[in-house]
Design a protein around this motif. Structure first.
Motif, mmCIF file in Angstrom:
data_model
loop_
_atom_site.group_PDB
_atom_site.id
_atom_site.type_symbol
_atom_site.label_atom_id
_atom_site.label_comp_id
_atom_site.label_asym_id
_atom_site.label_seq_id
_atom_site.Cartn_x
_atom_site.Cartn_y
_atom_site.Cartn_z
ATOM 1 N N LEU A 95 4.157 1.874 -0.256
ATOM 2 C CA LEU A 95 3.833 3.066 -1.039
ATOM 3 C C LEU A 95 5.095 3.673 -1.634
ATOM 4 O O LEU A 95 5.100 4.093 -2.797
ATOM 5 C CB LEU A 95 3.129 4.095 -0.145
ATOM 6 C CG LEU A 95 2.697 5.398 -0.795
ATOM 7 C CD1 LEU A 95 1.662 5.137 -1.892
ATOM 8 C CD2 LEU A 95 2.126 6.358 0.252
ATOM 9 N N ASP A 96 6.151 3.746 -0.835
ATOM 10 C CA ASP A 96 7.451 4.274 -1.262
ATOM 11 C C ASP A 96 7.311 5.589 -2.032
ATOM 12 O O ASP A 96 7.703 5.700 -3.204
ATOM 13 C CB ASP A 96 8.173 3.234 -2.127
ATOM 14 C CG ASP A 96 9.639 3.592 -2.353
ATOM 15 O OD1 ASP A 96 10.198 4.368 -1.549
ATOM 16 O OD2 ASP A 96 10.221 3.117 -3.346
ATOM 17 N N TYR A 177 -3.502 7.750 -2.621
ATOM 18 C CA TYR A 177 -4.591 7.822 -1.648
ATOM 19 C C TYR A 177 -4.376 6.689 -0.657
ATOM 20 O O TYR A 177 -4.235 5.524 -1.059
ATOM 21 C CB TYR A 177 -5.922 7.662 -2.370
ATOM 22 C CG TYR A 177 -7.176 7.524 -1.509
ATOM 23 C CD1 TYR A 177 -8.163 8.510 -1.540
ATOM 24 C CD2 TYR A 177 -7.409 6.391 -0.726
ATOM 25 C CE1 TYR A 177 -9.334 8.372 -0.797
ATOM 26 C CE2 TYR A 177 -8.568 6.253 0.024
ATOM 27 C CZ TYR A 177 -9.528 7.250 -0.013
ATOM 28 O OH TYR A 177 -10.682 7.115 0.723
ATOM 29 N N THR A 178 -4.320 7.014 0.622
ATOM 30 C CA THR A 178 -4.220 5.986 1.654
ATOM 31 C C THR A 178 -5.376 6.120 2.632
ATOM 32 O O THR A 178 -5.893 7.211 2.868
ATOM 33 C CB THR A 178 -2.894 6.084 2.437
ATOM 34 O OG1 THR A 178 -2.742 7.414 2.961
ATOM 35 C CG2 THR A 178 -1.705 5.738 1.561
ATOM 36 N N ILE A 179 -5.775 4.987 3.190
ATOM 37 C CA ILE A 179 -6.761 4.965 4.264
ATOM 38 C C ILE A 179 -6.415 3.779 5.158
ATOM 39 O O ILE A 179 -6.316 2.643 4.682
ATOM 40 C CB ILE A 179 -8.205 4.905 3.724
ATOM 41 C CG1 ILE A 179 -9.221 4.939 4.876
ATOM 42 C CG2 ILE A 179 -8.422 3.715 2.809
ATOM 43 C CD1 ILE A 179 -10.660 5.214 4.414
ATOM 44 N N ARG A 205 -2.172 5.744 -7.163
ATOM 45 C CA ARG A 205 -2.273 4.477 -6.427
ATOM 46 C C ARG A 205 -3.174 4.602 -5.197
ATOM 47 O O ARG A 205 -3.115 5.581 -4.447
ATOM 48 C CB ARG A 205 -0.895 4.010 -5.978
ATOM 49 C CG ARG A 205 -0.898 2.591 -5.408
ATOM 50 C CD ARG A 205 0.485 2.099 -5.088
ATOM 51 N NE ARG A 205 0.497 0.668 -4.795
ATOM 52 C CZ ARG A 205 1.576 -0.012 -4.407
ATOM 53 N NH1 ARG A 205 2.736 0.619 -4.281
ATOM 54 N NH2 ARG A 205 1.493 -1.306 -4.152
ATOM 55 N N PHE A 206 -3.993 3.592 -5.008
ATOM 56 C CA PHE A 206 -4.867 3.446 -3.837
ATOM 57 C C PHE A 206 -4.283 2.373 -2.927
ATOM 58 O O PHE A 206 -3.956 1.272 -3.380
ATOM 59 C CB PHE A 206 -6.265 3.032 -4.301
ATOM 60 C CG PHE A 206 -7.191 2.567 -3.202
ATOM 61 C CD1 PHE A 206 -7.998 3.481 -2.523
ATOM 62 C CD2 PHE A 206 -7.279 1.218 -2.859
ATOM 63 C CE1 PHE A 206 -8.867 3.057 -1.524
ATOM 64 C CE2 PHE A 206 -8.140 0.782 -1.872
ATOM 65 C CZ PHE A 206 -8.937 1.706 -1.193
ATOM 66 N N ILE A 285 -3.377 -5.333 3.461
ATOM 67 C CA ILE A 285 -3.179 -4.125 2.643
ATOM 68 C C ILE A 285 -3.690 -4.426 1.245
ATOM 69 O O ILE A 285 -3.223 -5.373 0.586
ATOM 70 C CB ILE A 285 -1.712 -3.717 2.580
ATOM 71 C CG1 ILE A 285 -1.190 -3.304 3.977
ATOM 72 C CG2 ILE A 285 -1.527 -2.562 1.599
ATOM 73 C CD1 ILE A 285 0.294 -2.989 4.002
ATOM 74 N N HIS A 286 -4.680 -3.649 0.806
ATOM 75 C CA HIS A 286 -5.191 -3.744 -0.556
ATOM 76 C C HIS A 286 -4.597 -2.613 -1.393
ATOM 77 O O HIS A 286 -4.499 -1.477 -0.914
ATOM 78 C CB HIS A 286 -6.714 -3.669 -0.578
ATOM 79 C CG HIS A 286 -7.401 -4.942 -0.189
ATOM 80 N ND1 HIS A 286 -7.448 -5.391 1.113
ATOM 81 C CD2 HIS A 286 -8.057 -5.875 -0.933
ATOM 82 C CE1 HIS A 286 -8.108 -6.534 1.159
ATOM 83 N NE2 HIS A 286 -8.486 -6.845 -0.076
ATOM 84 N N SER A 287 -4.258 -2.939 -2.615
ATOM 85 C CA SER A 287 -3.621 -1.967 -3.508
ATOM 86 C C SER A 287 -4.300 -1.984 -4.868
ATOM 87 O O SER A 287 -4.749 -3.045 -5.343
ATOM 88 C CB SER A 287 -2.137 -2.310 -3.668
ATOM 89 O OG SER A 287 -1.540 -1.533 -4.679
ATOM 90 N N GLY A 288 -4.405 -0.814 -5.483
ATOM 91 C CA GLY A 288 -4.950 -0.718 -6.828
ATOM 92 C C GLY A 288 -4.469 0.564 -7.488
ATOM 93 O O GLY A 288 -4.011 1.492 -6.804
#
Length: 291
Positions: A95-96, A177-179, A205-206, A285-288
């Motif tokens: 995420l940084d 947004y993180t989960i 970013r998700f 880890i999924h990112s979008g």
């Protein structure tokens, strides 16, 4: 060996400090009423391997996490052999966040991601960075608040009780947004993804860290043995709770694989969707991005 020693020290520190915040502080959790669009027992879903109505799943999941709230971090240590701490550190590195980042951490009641965020941006949050921890379970949030007080996180974090399927925040509110280890417990994952998209600002970013599907042949059967034959008995011995651990193991098997979940994230409108397998796919880890 250095990594293993560091991991063991962090686990032992967590076990010792857990005693300090096992007595919960008076709660200052903000409770915002924004109702999900109607859970219905006429609509079937799954609770582990059991077929249940939507309302039943919501209530059962709430019960599970109410029961394990005080031992939640220990539970993650058991389920991941302590490696979840490394995964979460990697999530934050990925995420940084910058000095002014506004983060929404969903299903993060005990504060694990929020505290890593604050350490990354600086506990004083001089640049205006902040994190909102939103969790549907008040018990988890109370544990997080107590941990924050004990560990000295007194600014830059807000605790909100709310549903991932109906987030109590305006559109375009957050940069990120993180989960982490939460989305598989949501009744309607598609609605949670749609809400994540809604509350993110354009360019936001998700990031989702979740148990996933082991990708190495042979290792999958070993992982299944550990999951079903070791984790529930350990849950009983360590936390006095077999059933909650049994559900959590089953819920992992019910969650979509890496590619299927990536497709769901794209379906919610996110772009540049990708994922990274961790520990041979035990987690991913999924990112979008919202454009």
């Amino acid at each position: 060996l250095i990594l293993l020693d560091s991991l063991l020290q962090e686990i032992m520190a967590g076990l010792l400090s857990r005693r300090l915040f096992s007595l919960r502080l008076p709660s200052v959790v903000t409770r915002v009423a924004r109702q999900c669009s109607g859970y219905s027992n006429n609509k079937k879903t799954h609770f582990g391997f059991e077929s249940v109505g939507e309302e039943q799943k919501r209530d059962k999941v709430l019960s599970v996490f109410h029961n394990v709230a005080d031992t939640y971090d220990l539970m993650n240590d058991v389920m991941s052999a302590g490696v979840h701490r490394i995964w979460k550190n990697h999530l934050m590195s990925k995420l940084d966040p910058g000095a002014s980042t506004k983060l929404l951490d969903v299903a993060g009641g005990t504060g694990d991601i929020a505290f890593r965020f604050l350490d990354h941006v600086g506990r004083g949050c001089e640049g205006g960075a902040s994190v909102v921890v939103c969790d549907i379970n008040g018990s988890m949030l109370e544990v997080g608040e107590a941990r924050a007080e004990t560990l000295g996180y007194r600014s830059g974090v807000t605790w909100v009780e709310g549903d991932a399927q109906a987030l109590p925040f305006p559109d375009n509110s957050f940069d990120c947004y993180t989960i982490a280890f939460g989305i598989r417990n949501v009744v309607r994952v598609e609605e949670a993804l749609a809400e994540a998209y809604r509350v993110l600002k354009p360019g936001g970013r998700f990031l989702c860290l979740e148990f996933s599907k082991v990708t190495t042949p042979g290792l999958d059967s070993l992982y299944d043995f550990y999951s079903f034959q070791v984790i529930p008995p350990m849950g009983k011995v360590i936390a006095g709770d077999w059933d909650s651990y049994q559900y959590l193991v089953e819920s992992i098997r019910q969650f979509p694989d890496q590619e299927s979940f990536a497709k769901m994230i794209r379906g919610a409108g996110f772009r540049f969707v990708e994922y990274e397998n961790l520990s041979f796919g035990v987690a991913a880890i999924h990112s979008g991005f919202r454009l």
